[in-house]
Enzyme design. Structure first.
Site, PDB file in Angstrom:
ATOM      1  CE1 TYR A 263     -11.671   1.592   5.632  1.00 59.75           C
ATOM      2  CE2 TYR A 263     -10.487   3.062   7.114  1.00 59.75           C
ATOM      3  CZ  TYR A 263     -10.523   2.269   5.977  1.00 59.75           C
ATOM      4  OH  TYR A 263      -9.408   2.156   5.181  1.00 59.75           O
TER       5      TYR A 263
ATOM      6  CG  ASP B  10      -9.250   3.740   1.028  1.00 59.15           C
ATOM      7  OD1 ASP B  10      -9.576   3.220   2.091  1.00 59.15           O
ATOM      8  OD2 ASP B  10      -8.124   4.207   0.804  1.00 59.15           O
ATOM      9  CG  HIS B  11     -10.676   6.580   3.888  1.00 55.75           C
ATOM     10  ND1 HIS B  11      -9.670   7.492   4.066  1.00 55.75           N
ATOM     11  CD2 HIS B  11     -10.173   5.393   4.292  1.00 55.75           C
ATOM     12  CE1 HIS B  11      -8.600   6.884   4.551  1.00 55.75           C
ATOM     13  NE2 HIS B  11      -8.882   5.609   4.675  1.00 55.75           N
TER      14      HIS B  11
ATOM     15  CB  CYS C 275      -4.167   3.551  -2.291  1.00 54.32           C
ATOM     16  SG  CYS C 275      -5.133   4.655  -1.229  1.00 54.32           S
TER      17      CYS C 275
ATOM     18  CG  HIS D 139      -1.921   1.034   1.291  1.00 54.40           C
ATOM     19  ND1 HIS D 139      -1.648   2.356   1.577  1.00 54.40           N
ATOM     20  CD2 HIS D 139      -3.253   0.981   1.050  1.00 54.40           C
ATOM     21  CE1 HIS D 139      -2.767   3.056   1.530  1.00 54.40           C
ATOM     22  NE2 HIS D 139      -3.747   2.242   1.202  1.00 54.40           N
TER      23      HIS D 139
ATOM     24  CG  HIS E 102      -7.235   0.867  -1.051  1.00 59.05           C
ATOM     25  ND1 HIS E 102      -6.482   1.142   0.059  1.00 59.05           N
ATOM     26  CD2 HIS E 102      -7.628  -0.417  -0.929  1.00 59.05           C
ATOM     27  CE1 HIS E 102      -6.419   0.056   0.820  1.00 59.05           C
ATOM     28  NE2 HIS E 102      -7.094  -0.900   0.243  1.00 59.05           N
TER      29      HIS E 102
HETATM   30  C1  DNO Z   1      -6.400   3.702   5.692  1.00 53.61           C
HETATM   31  C2  DNO Z   1      -5.844   2.544   5.012  1.00 53.61           C
HETATM   32  C3  DNO Z   1      -4.468   2.189   5.531  1.00 53.61           C
HETATM   33  C4  DNO Z   1      -4.064   0.867   4.976  1.00 53.61           C
HETATM   34  C5  DNO Z   1      -2.736   0.368   5.405  1.00 53.61           C
HETATM   35  C6  DNO Z   1      -2.321  -0.753   4.500  1.00 53.61           C
HETATM   36  O1  DNO Z   1      -7.559   3.860   5.733  1.00 53.61           O
HETATM   37  O2  DNO Z   1      -5.907   2.640   3.661  1.00 53.61           O
HETATM   38  O3  DNO Z   1      -4.508   2.103   6.910  1.00 53.61           O
HETATM   39  O4  DNO Z   1      -4.955  -0.091   5.422  1.00 53.61           O
HETATM   40  O5  DNO Z   1      -1.794   1.342   5.404  1.00 53.61           O
HETATM   41  O6  DNO Z   1      -1.331  -1.501   5.085  1.00 53.61           O
END
Ligand code: DNO
Length: 397
Positions: free
Chosen positions: A372, A355-356, A275, A237, A302
């Site tokens: 989340y 993501d988020h 991401c 990531h 992501h």
């Molecule tokens: C945040 C996430 C990160 C991710 C880690 C992957 O919301 O995208 O915390 O899970 O960094 O290892």
């Protein structure tokens, strides 16, 4: 027609207020999960993995991706116990693979995982978003952490903005800022004290970006041969934010960094998490271009958007808005799927998660991990799946 991306949703485990039955209602079929109660460096036993897998499957869902099997600090610092931590990491991969769980996300950020300064930034419609406000981070670094080198790293203008920010906040706001920046790993409630954090910083005194990259390459060269035998797809990531903070180097921030990583241990098992929220916080990252050039290595998506501001700050915008052109990103992802299909690869349905998300509507009625909540992420997922369908129909019909 090219198959859909696999729609997934992150779940933090049985204590998560967003339940599996709620996740099922979002339309996601895959769950992104980790055993957050097991400290990094310790083997995930078959029993623990199986127990979690059964819970997910009983809800009619699949445990698609592990996010994350965290990397022990000794691996990042080449410190004492590194080889044992690596051996344990490999054993965890073996135990996961034996249960059929074969996509594993991780990151290589020193000490802290993702970092924000504001967890409740209100947008004009009163939705709550996460924000990285550069003057706040700089104020913390200069005047709370009091890291001496920070004065050489920031321009006079940045120092002035940081001081003005510090002078403008109350003591409670200052406490909140400290707790927000010092929050440890996702899925835990751990928050470092300033003294603890300083101890961690000391371990990085002699580790610059070059040394950290060498430690990452060492880790990859040690684990990738086993991952490949097991059919496990590792996907690193990117750093969030994608630049050095608080004097800690970060080495997974740019296209060049990603290229270094895939070249360090060439294998289908040595892959990337694409991401868009993390990479998109840097103006010099060309998001669709990265997908065009490195897409073959991407095992996990992501999708998220940030709105960049002039002083290096950013906040999390709606998934289809913000500074990143999500249409161009989705198109590049779909063209990568097409390439995979033509190459005879079987991993066309790349797992994707919204993501988020903003806190919206009913999200205010219960506590979830920052970013989340259920409704905000479901809105993101709904928009993304609509975009995917639209782009696919336009391209291929
Ligand atoms: C945040 C996430 C990160 C991710 C880690 C992957 O919301 O995208 O915390 O899970 O960094 O290892």
């Amino acid at each position: 027609m090219i198959s859909n991306l696999e729609q997934t949703f992150r779940w933090f485990g049985p204590s998560d207020a967003v339940t599996l039955s709620a996740i099922r209602q979002t339309g996601a079929t895959g769950v992104v999960n980790a055993l957050h109660h097991i400290p990094s460096g310790v083997v995930w036993s078959t029993e623990e993995i199986k127990k979690r897998k059964d819970i997910i499957e009983a809800a009619g869902l699949t445990w698609s991706v592990v996010e994350s099997v965290n990397i022990h600090e000794s691996i990042k610092t080449a410190g004492e116990g590194r080889d044992e931590a690596i051996a344990n990491y490999i054993q965890t991969l073996k135990n996961l693979a034996a249960q059929g769980i074969k996509t594993v996300c991780y990151n290589f950020m020193p000490v802290l995982d993702w970092t924000r300064t504001t967890l409740d930034y209100r947008l004009p419609n009163n939705a709550s978003a996460l924000r990285y406000h550069a003057p706040a981070l700089h104020a913390f670094d200069l005047y709370i952490l009091e890291r001496p080198e920070a004065f050489n790293e920031f321009t006079t203008e940045q120092q002035k903005a940081a001081k003005a920010y510090l002078d403008s906040i109350s003591n409670e706001e200052k406490e909140l800022l400290i707790n927000t920046i010092m929050a440890g790993l996702p899925g835990t409630d751990e928050v470092y004290t300033i003294a603890e954090f300083k101890e961690h910083l000391k371990k990085y005194e002699n580790i610059d970006a070059k040394a950290l990259k060498a430690n990452l390459a060492y880790f990859l060269q040690a684990i990738i041969p086993d991952a490949e035998k097991l059919g496990v797809k590792m996907c690193i990531h990117p750093d969030d934010p994608p630049f050095a903070i608080l004097g800690l180097p970060r080495v997974v921030s740019t296209e060049e960094d990603l290229k270094f990583i895939v070249d360090a241990a060439p294998s289908p098992s040595n892959g990337l998490t694409y991401c868009t929220g993390s990479l998109g916080a840097r103006a010099d990252n060309d998001l669709p271009g990265i997908m065009n050039r490195l897409g073959q290595h991407v095992h996990f998506l992501h999708l998220r958007n940030v709105r960049r501001e002039a002083d290096g700050s950013f906040y999390e915008d709606n998934h289809l808005e913000g500074t990143t052109d999500m249409y161009a990103v989705m198109k590049a992802v779909i063209l990568e799927q097409k390439k995979r299909l033509e190459a005879g690869r079987d991993d066309i349905a790349i797992p994707m998660r919204p993501d988020h998300g903003h806190k919206l509507l009913d999200d205010y009625n219960y506590n979830t991990y920052p970013g989340y909540s259920a409704v905000g992420r479901m809105k993101g997922l709904a928009e993304l799946r609509g975009l995917e369908m639209g782009v696919k129909r336009t391209l291929f019909q």
